[in-house]
Design an enzyme around this catalytic site. Structure first.
Site, PDB file in Angstrom:
ATOM      1  N   GLY A  76       0.760  -1.247   0.000  1.00  0.00           N
ATOM      2  CA  GLY A  76       0.000   0.000   0.000  1.00  0.00           C
ATOM      3  C   GLY A  76       0.787   1.291   0.000  1.00  0.00           C
ATOM      4  O   GLY A  76       0.211   2.371   0.133  1.00  0.00           O
ATOM      5  N   TRP A  78       2.336   2.973  -2.438  1.00  0.00           N
ATOM      6  CA  TRP A  78       1.960   3.892  -3.513  1.00  0.00           C
ATOM      7  C   TRP A  78       0.544   4.418  -3.319  1.00  0.00           C
ATOM      8  O   TRP A  78       0.268   5.590  -3.579  1.00  0.00           O
ATOM      9  CB  TRP A  78       2.086   3.193  -4.873  1.00  0.00           C
ATOM     10  N   ASP A  99      -4.626  -5.999  -5.901  1.00  0.00           N
ATOM     11  CA  ASP A  99      -3.429  -6.824  -5.761  1.00  0.00           C
ATOM     12  C   ASP A  99      -3.864  -8.267  -5.551  1.00  0.00           C
ATOM     13  O   ASP A  99      -4.988  -8.530  -5.112  1.00  0.00           O
ATOM     14  CB  ASP A  99      -2.573  -6.364  -4.574  1.00  0.00           C
ATOM     15  N   ASP A 115      -6.556 -10.733  -9.279  1.00  0.00           N
ATOM     16  CA  ASP A 115      -5.429 -11.055 -10.145  1.00  0.00           C
ATOM     17  C   ASP A 115      -5.617 -10.259 -11.429  1.00  0.00           C
ATOM     18  O   ASP A 115      -6.547 -10.514 -12.202  1.00  0.00           O
ATOM     19  CB  ASP A 115      -5.410 -12.557 -10.436  1.00  0.00           C
ATOM     20  N   ASP A 139       3.117  -1.028 -10.004  1.00  0.00           N
ATOM     21  CA  ASP A 139       4.357  -1.475  -9.364  1.00  0.00           C
ATOM     22  C   ASP A 139       4.354  -2.998  -9.304  1.00  0.00           C
ATOM     23  O   ASP A 139       4.980  -3.598  -8.439  1.00  0.00           O
ATOM     24  CB  ASP A 139       4.477  -0.862  -7.963  1.00  0.00           C
ATOM     25  N   LYS A 179       6.658  -0.155 -13.315  1.00  0.00           N
ATOM     26  CA  LYS A 179       7.982  -0.727 -13.034  1.00  0.00           C
ATOM     27  C   LYS A 179       8.407  -1.629 -14.190  1.00  0.00           C
ATOM     28  O   LYS A 179       7.634  -2.468 -14.659  1.00  0.00           O
ATOM     29  CB  LYS A 179       7.956  -1.531 -11.743  1.00  0.00           C
TER      30      LYS A 179
END
Length: 234
Positions: A76, A78, A99, A115, A139, A179
């Site tokens: 958490g 971000w 997530d 997912d 991320d 990322k």
């Protein structure tokens, strides 16, 4: 304990018992990481929060009133920063996060354990959003196999999926941050992003570990896509 070159005390973790060398090195790195210590002091969920802080401090894409989607949000870090900067806790902006793992509640953040790669995930996300987004953050990181090329392809697959989702849901002028890892494999992704966004660049925040190939792609000024996101009602 000994002092490092900066004068800070350096914690050394002993091996022994069932602790593997890789676990020892990870734990030692965490204990000696100034960003980990600072995150704890400031009540942040993870050191990753500082990466987003640095990127946004320089490029200013998190503004009050915006809608942000955070992919791969747990634990958490971000989401916390995004919620604060868009004013989500005060009802000015909105942060939607997903997530694979559970994530404890964060004020102003709507979270679902999903997912992202599942076929129904984008539709569930769109229902949570209730409209378009201004910023899509990712991320996400794939589980590593230890085989560098395989791991690079896995993370690239996640980024490509996140970029396609961003192209479906972003408002014109929107921002995408994800990322990636240094490799030549992302040339096609960069070409596509440069078609979809006014400016595209790689950034590596100071809080990203120097020994890591991790970096972030920052795409700003979305040129606009479909008339409406799939599944969005008029």
């Amino acid at each position: 304990m000994a002092k490092d070159t900066t004068g800070r005390l350096h914690v050394t973790v002993k091996t022994g018992g069932k602790r593997k060398l890789s676990s020892k090195l990870w734990l030692e790195r965490q204990l000696n990481d100034p960003y980990v210590a600072q995150a704890k002091r400031e009540g942040l969920r993870s050191r990753a929060a500082f990466k987003l802080i640095e990127i946004d401090d320089k490029h200013h894409f998190l503004k009050p009133g915006l809608t942000v989607v955070d992919l791969g949000a747990a634990p958490g870090g971000w989401s916390q920063i995004a919620a604060k900067r868009v004013g989500a806790a005060d009802g000015k902006g909105k942060v939607i996060a997903i997530d694979l793992l559970e994530m404890p509640e964060i004020p102003g953040v709507s979270f679902a354990q999903l997912d992202f790669l599942k076929e129904d995930a984008p539709d569930k996300l769109l229902k949570m959003m209730g409209g378009r987004a201004d910023v899509v953050l990712s991320d996400m990181a794939a589980n590593t196999t230890g085989h560098r090329k395989t791991d690079q392809l896995r993370i690239l697959g996640l980024v490509e999926g996140a970029a396609a989702f961003a192209a479906d849901v972003l408002n014109p002028g929107g921002t995408f941050v994800a990322k990636v890892f240094q490799s030549g494999a992302d040339a096609a992704l960069m070409t596509q992003l440069k078609r979809d966004f006014a400016t595209v660049k790689h950034v590596k925040p100071a809080s990203s570990r120097k020994d890591s190939s991790e970096r972030y792609v920052l795409a700003m000024g979305f040129r606009g896509g479909r008339a409406k996101p799939p599944g969005e009602h008029t």
